[in-house]
Enzyme design. Structure first.
Site, PDB file in Angstrom:
ATOM      1  N   ALA A  11      -6.368   0.410  -1.365  1.00  0.00           N
ATOM      2  CA  ALA A  11      -7.544   0.447  -2.232  1.00  0.00           C
ATOM      3  C   ALA A  11      -7.910   1.859  -2.676  1.00  0.00           C
ATOM      4  O   ALA A  11      -8.616   2.046  -3.659  1.00  0.00           O
ATOM      5  CB  ALA A  11      -8.725  -0.184  -1.501  1.00  0.00           C
ATOM      6  N   GLY A  14      -1.917   4.989  -3.519  1.00  0.00           N
ATOM      7  CA  GLY A  14      -0.645   4.267  -3.460  1.00  0.00           C
ATOM      8  C   GLY A  14       0.470   5.241  -3.134  1.00  0.00           C
ATOM      9  O   GLY A  14       0.309   6.456  -3.286  1.00  0.00           O
ATOM     10  N   ASP A 239      -0.352  -6.577   1.843  1.00  0.00           N
ATOM     11  CA  ASP A 239      -0.088  -5.430   2.734  1.00  0.00           C
ATOM     12  C   ASP A 239      -0.337  -5.777   4.199  1.00  0.00           C
ATOM     13  O   ASP A 239       0.379  -5.305   5.091  1.00  0.00           O
ATOM     14  CB  ASP A 239      -0.880  -4.190   2.297  1.00  0.00           C
ATOM     15  CG  ASP A 239      -2.393  -4.398   2.205  1.00  0.00           C
ATOM     16  OD1 ASP A 239      -2.885  -5.496   2.542  1.00  0.00           O
ATOM     17  OD2 ASP A 239      -3.087  -3.443   1.797  1.00  0.00           O
TER      18      ASP A 239
END
Ligand SMILES: C[C@H](O)[C@H](O)[C@@H](O)C(=O)CO
Length: 489
Positions: A11, A14, A239
């Site tokens: 969130a 990346g 994830d």
């Protein structure tokens, strides 16, 4: 020796992670790290999907053009629930909204009134959260979204990014199971639920298990990135599912996991979902994992509280790293106040909201930055103890070992708090569980790793783990009682 790239989106940021697998050991290296910054528009909160894709391409370019690597696979994992909608030409007609978009709240209440809480749980076995895809879709319907009407395909974030990589439009199982319109008992979409809410079902695609080869990297990406023909896999696209796959459990003692990051996902791995009134009462969730296992877990607002405190202090000109904040917390007085972490899911003004909560519940407001962070960390540990008790009551046995994986497992203070609060053995690591899980599921798909058991062996051989022994501690027990009083059971 083989090379895989995991695109792992969280969130806040990346990464493109390179995984080199040789002799039963996995080595990870960060190729590219980038920010994931949501975009607030007048009508809502969105992810910047195109920017994310540009950074994914940059990560792949580094692998191909800069490192001259030939890759054995690429796969994407992301947080849960969020999706984009495509029209018949494969054009994005609804950009993915951020799960913290406030418009979900009203839709959540309306959907529960229209479909019934028990009915929704019976069909999906999922924890009730306004951010789930179901309520996001319902919010789009209530808003009369033309994009929803034009939509022909729903792709969750990892599905969408994989589609842009290789042209295949599939729904991967683990991420589909976070939607609250997947039925984990029947192992298919819960079309009945969507119909009840007047939502389209034709937008749902084929569900593929993690490890499926989706196709090959598109030609123009091969050219730009300097990569030849490269398989693109659906990994455990959620994830948390990737992280749980990489829990280094041996299985000799009953264990649970906490995938610790922005969220704390705490749960057990079981063979079949538990969709009972008691599970509903405890608001536990049944998501699907690798090899069709059930991830019976609870979403807990994790280090998000500390992230939001840090962001608020930064805006006031006080810049502290997480390491510094944790050091200040270690020096602060214990048990200044207790709070329910799940009351703080909304972004903004975290220290002020914590202070208001403490006053409202008749507690002292924590002192100093370290005081606030300590209260957050201790309260997370209390919440874990409470969820541990819920999990034990559902599975019917004592859990001996708590595996903490993910970025949050680097926080030694929190790890020690968890051991002290629960009296259990805590095994921390790997911090890179998600990337490791992503890559090793690709390796299963490529036929290089046999199964989940062997995957976990590779993880154990590849990463250093830290153990914290918990023992009964009356000070923690007393503070826990206070926590239960403030939060409720
Ligand atoms: C919305 C959250 O991201 C999701 O529920 C959680 O499972 C997750 O994926 C955390 O990374």
């Amino acid at each position: 020796m083989s090379h895989y790239v995991a695109i792992d989106l969280g969130a806040e940021s990346g990464r493109a992670m390179l995984g080199t697998l040789a002799g039963g050991r996995l080595q990870l290296e960060e190729l590219h790290r980038f920010l994931n910054e949501p975009v607030r528009l007048p009508n809502g909160l969105y992810w910047d999907a195109f920017r994310l894709f540009r950074d994914i391409r940059e990560g792949l370019r580094k692998a191909g053009r800069e490192r001259n690597l030939k890759l054995d696979g690429i796969a994407v994992d992301t947080w849960g629930v969020d999706y984009g909608l495509l029209d018949a030409n494969g054009e994005l007609v609804v950009n993915p909204r951020h799960y913290r978009d406030p418009r979900n709240n009203a839709a959540y209440d309306a959907a529960l009134a229209a479909a019934g809480k028990e009915n929704i749980f019976e069909q999906t076995g999922l924890q009730f959260m306004a951010l789930n895809s179901l309520y996001q879709l319902y919010a789009a319907k209530l808003a009369g979204s033309p994009g929803l009407r034009a939509a022909e395909k729903l792709l969750f974030m990892p599905d969408l990014l994989s589609y842009w990589l290789c042209g295949s439009k599939k729904n991967e199982l683990t991420i589909a199971s976070t939607s609250q319109f997947y039925n984990p008992t029947l192992r298919r979409w819960s079309t009945e639920l969507l119909e009840t809410l007047g939502l389209p079902t034709h937008i749902l695609g084929d569900i593929v298990p993690p490890g499926t080869r989706l196709g090959s990297l598109l030609d123009d990406l091969q050219d730009t990135c300097g990569l030849g023909e490269t398989p693109v896999f659906a990994t455990a696209g959620h994830d948390t599912a990737a992280a749980v796959a990489a829990v280094p459990a041996i299985g000799d003692r009953p264990w649970c996991y906490i995938s610790s990051g922005t969220w704390s996902l705490m749960g057990v791995e079981i063979d079949e979902p538990i969709v009972t009134p008691r599970a509903l009462e405890l608001t536990l969730t049944n998501e699907i994992g690798v090899e069709g296992k059930t991830r019976l877990l609870k979403n807990i607002a994790g280090l998000w509280l500390v992230q939001e405190c840090r962001r608020a202090w930064l805006l006031e000109g006080q810049e502290y790293s997480y390491t510094e904040l944790t050091r200040l917390a270690a020096e602060a007085a214990p048990f200044a106040a207790v709070l329910d972490p799940d009351q703080f899911l909304e972004p903004g003004h975290m220290p002020e909201r914590i202070a208001a909560y403490c006053s409202k519940t008749g507690q002292n407001v924590p002192e100093g930055l370290g005081g606030f962070v300590r209260v957050c960390l201790e309260s997370l540990a209390f919440r874990y103890r409470q969820v541990l008790e819920s999990l034990e009551s559902l599975v019917g046995h004592r859990i001996e070992v708590i595996h903490i994986v993910g970025g949050g497992s680097k926080n030694a203070l929190l790890n020690q708090f968890v051991a002290s609060a629960t009296g259990r053995t805590v095994i921390a690591g790997p911090t890179e569980a998600t990337a490791a899980g992503n890559i090793l599921v690709q390796a299963i798909g490529a036929g290089e790793v046999k199964d989940l058991k062997q995957l976990r062996e590779v993880v154990r051989n590849s990463f250093e783990l830290e153990t914290y022994e918990g023992k009964p501690d009356p000070a923690w027990d007393r503070a826990y009682e206070r926590y239960v009083k403030v939060r409720g059971s």
